[in-house]
Write a protein that holds these residues in place. Sequence first.
Motif, short mmCIF file in Angstrom:
data_model
loop_
_atom_site.label_atom_id
_atom_site.label_comp_id
_atom_site.label_asym_id
_atom_site.label_seq_id
_atom_site.Cartn_x
_atom_site.Cartn_y
_atom_site.Cartn_z
N PRO A 1 0.83 -1.21 0.00
CA PRO A 1 0.00 0.00 0.00
C PRO A 1 0.86 1.26 0.00
N TYR A 2 0.43 2.24 -0.75
CA TYR A 2 1.19 3.49 -0.85
C TYR A 2 0.39 4.63 -0.25
N SER A 3 1.09 5.52 0.41
CA SER A 3 0.45 6.68 1.03
C SER A 3 0.31 7.80 0.02
N SER A 4 -0.37 8.86 0.43
CA SER A 4 -0.52 10.03 -0.43
C SER A 4 0.81 10.77 -0.57
N PHE B 1 4.51 1.95 5.22
CA PHE B 1 5.48 1.57 6.25
C PHE B 1 6.86 1.42 5.64
N LEU B 2 7.86 1.91 6.37
CA LEU B 2 9.24 1.87 5.89
C LEU B 2 10.06 0.89 6.73
N THR B 3 11.06 0.32 6.11
CA THR B 3 12.07 -0.42 6.87
C THR B 3 12.95 0.60 7.57
N VAL B 4 13.74 0.15 8.51
CA VAL B 4 14.66 1.06 9.20
C VAL B 4 15.64 1.66 8.19
N GLU B 5 16.09 0.87 7.24
CA GLU B 5 17.02 1.35 6.22
C GLU B 5 16.38 2.46 5.39
N GLU B 6 15.12 2.27 4.97
CA GLU B 6 14.42 3.28 4.18
C GLU B 6 14.19 4.56 4.99
N ALA C 1 16.02 5.61 7.49
CA ALA C 1 17.32 6.26 7.68
C ALA C 1 17.67 7.11 6.46
N VAL C 2 17.39 6.61 5.28
CA VAL C 2 17.63 7.37 4.05
C VAL C 2 16.74 8.61 4.03
N LEU C 3 15.47 8.45 4.38
CA LEU C 3 14.54 9.57 4.39
C LEU C 3 14.99 10.65 5.37
N LEU C 4 15.47 10.23 6.55
CA LEU C 4 15.91 11.18 7.57
C LEU C 4 17.35 11.64 7.38
N ARG C 5 18.05 11.00 6.46
CA ARG C 5 19.46 11.30 6.19
C ARG C 5 20.33 11.11 7.43
N VAL C 6 20.12 9.96 8.07
CA VAL C 6 20.94 9.58 9.22
C VAL C 6 21.47 8.17 9.00
N ASN C 7 22.49 7.82 9.75
CA ASN C 7 23.07 6.49 9.69
C ASN C 7 22.06 5.48 10.23
N ARG C 8 22.02 4.32 9.64
CA ARG C 8 21.10 3.26 10.05
C ARG C 8 21.29 2.89 11.51
N LYS C 9 22.54 2.81 11.96
CA LYS C 9 22.81 2.47 13.36
C LYS C 9 22.32 3.56 14.31
N THR C 10 22.42 4.81 13.89
CA THR C 10 21.92 5.92 14.69
C THR C 10 20.41 5.81 14.86
N LEU C 11 19.71 5.46 13.78
CA LEU C 11 18.26 5.31 13.84
C LEU C 11 17.87 4.14 14.73
N TYR C 12 18.57 3.02 14.62
CA TYR C 12 18.29 1.88 15.50
C TYR C 12 18.44 2.28 16.98
N GLU C 13 19.47 3.05 17.30
CA GLU C 13 19.69 3.48 18.68
C GLU C 13 18.57 4.42 19.13
N ALA C 14 18.16 5.35 18.28
CA ALA C 14 17.07 6.26 18.62
C ALA C 14 15.77 5.50 18.84
N LEU D 1 6.93 -6.15 14.56
CA LEU D 1 6.22 -7.34 14.12
C LEU D 1 7.16 -8.52 14.31
N GLY D 2 7.11 -9.12 15.50
CA GLY D 2 8.10 -10.14 15.84
C GLY D 2 9.44 -9.46 16.01
N ARG D 3 10.40 -9.85 15.19
CA ARG D 3 11.73 -9.23 15.24
C ARG D 3 11.91 -8.14 14.20
N VAL D 4 10.86 -7.89 13.41
CA VAL D 4 10.93 -6.93 12.31
C VAL D 4 10.39 -5.57 12.77
N LEU D 5 11.11 -4.51 12.44
CA LEU D 5 10.66 -3.15 12.75
C LEU D 5 10.16 -2.49 11.47
#
Length: 74
Positions: free
Chosen positions: A6-9, A15-20, A22-35, A47-51
């Motif tokens: 499904p796509y938003s307007s 829904f985004l993966t953490v990697e997606e 991080a790209v949108l926010l222009r931050v490092n993936r590890k930084t986003l995981y910590e936040a 969702l289980g082990r998936v964010l």
Amino acid sequence: MNSCPPYSSLGGPDFLTVEEAAVLLRVNRKTLYEAIRLGQVPGVMRLGRVLRIRRSTLVEWQSGNSGPALGEKS
């Protein structure tokens, strides 16, 4: 049956993966995981082990975020 996500307007998936996100926010993936671990990022679903991160919540939060930068201690 439609197998496309499904796509938003906003022109992307609802829904985004953490990697997606991080790209949108222009931050490092590890930084986003910590936040996320510190509870600093809204719209996170586990969702289980998936964010997944709700795109619309993330975009609204990014434009109005007046808290500390991602990864900084408040």
